[in-house]
Motif scaffolding. Structure first.
Motif: not given
Length: 270
Positions: A133-134, A163-166, A190-193, A210-211
């Motif tokens: 994810q990083h 991590w599903q932080f969204l 999209t999906g970056d934070a 990463i969904d």
């Protein structure tokens, strides 16, 4: 994603872990319900040899302590880019009864990171937990997934978590503006934070969600099949996605063992 932006985000995360390593270690002393559940995915091995495990992004080596509870011989290779966390992993070695540690400092964002790992006949179990994810940019995540696939024995298993932080309103609200690191939303995917760390030190890290759909795409691109997955952990109980992947031609290897509970930290944030 442009290479310069990719390298900027990787540098941000390297600095992040240097800053928070000691505090990060303190928040990773037990294991979450999701980690404990991974024991059901440990593959069986012949009785005359140990289980061969590679833990990529091993941090302080807590997965080694979890595997030690199986009560069977384990040859554990831990890989991480942070020297402080690897030192904490080495400290665990004396308390392990069944698991022998081999620790390697390597940055998996670099193309040659697998050079110091023995890859033949491959690892029975490869884990990459809260690490892929990083990696900024789909192309880099794709390359790392292919590296992980090459480390996995033909009949072995690869476990990846993200991590599903969204999925959490409280974590979405914590996202920082890209301008804080000199970027804009147009520079990233999209999906970056950007998310802050406030436990003992203040720091900022890059993360990508990463969904399940992206996990399947990454698996397919690496010649793998996602045969099982679940979500667990965090205050909401669903903030980590765990995926079990196998080589496309290896058949669908499902859970091998029964779940194990042990010491848990259910409120942990990735």
């Amino acid at each position: 994603m442009e290479e310069a932006i990719q390298e900027q985000l990787l540098s941000l995360n390297r600095s992040f872990y240097i800053t928070v390593a000691a505090h990060f270690d303190q928040t990773r002393q037990g294991w979450t319900p999701g980690l404990a559940r991974l024991l059901q995915w440990v593959p069986p091995v012949p009785a005359d040899r140990p289980l061969r495990v590679a833990d990529v992004g091993c941090g302080n080596g807590r997965l080694a302590a979890l595997l030690d509870t199986l009560g069977q011989p384990v040859e554990y290779t831990g890989v991480d880019g942070n020297a402080t966390l690897l030192a904490r992993a080495q400290d665990r070695a004396a308390s392990l009864r069944h698991t022998r540690l081999h620790l390697i400092q390597a940055d998996i964002a670099r193309p040659d990171w697998t050079a110091s790992l023995a890859s033949s006949p491959g690892f029975d179990l490869v884990c990459c937990l809260a690490t892929l994810q990083h990696m900024p940019g789909y192309n880099l995540r794709q390359r790392v997934m292919r590296d992980l696939a090459r480390l996995t024995a033909p009949t072995g298993r690869l476990v990846v978590s993200s991590w599903q932080f969204l999925a959490s309103d409280r974590l979405v609200a914590r996202q920082l503006a890209w301008e804080q690191v000199g970027l804009t939303a147009a520079d990233v995917e999209t999906g970056d934070a950007l998310l802050p760390w406030r436990q003992g030190a203040l720091a900022v890290r890059y993360v990508h969600q990463i969904d399940a759909a992206e996990m399947e795409c990454l698996a397919q691109d690496a010649g793998l099949v996602m045969v099982d997955h679940f979500r667990s952990d965090g205050k909401e109980g669903n903030l980590n996605l765990y995926a079990l992947l196998v080589h496309r031609n290896a058949g669908h290897g499902g859970p091998a063992n029964t779940p194990h509970t042990g010491t848990q930290s259910s409120a942990e944030r990735p």
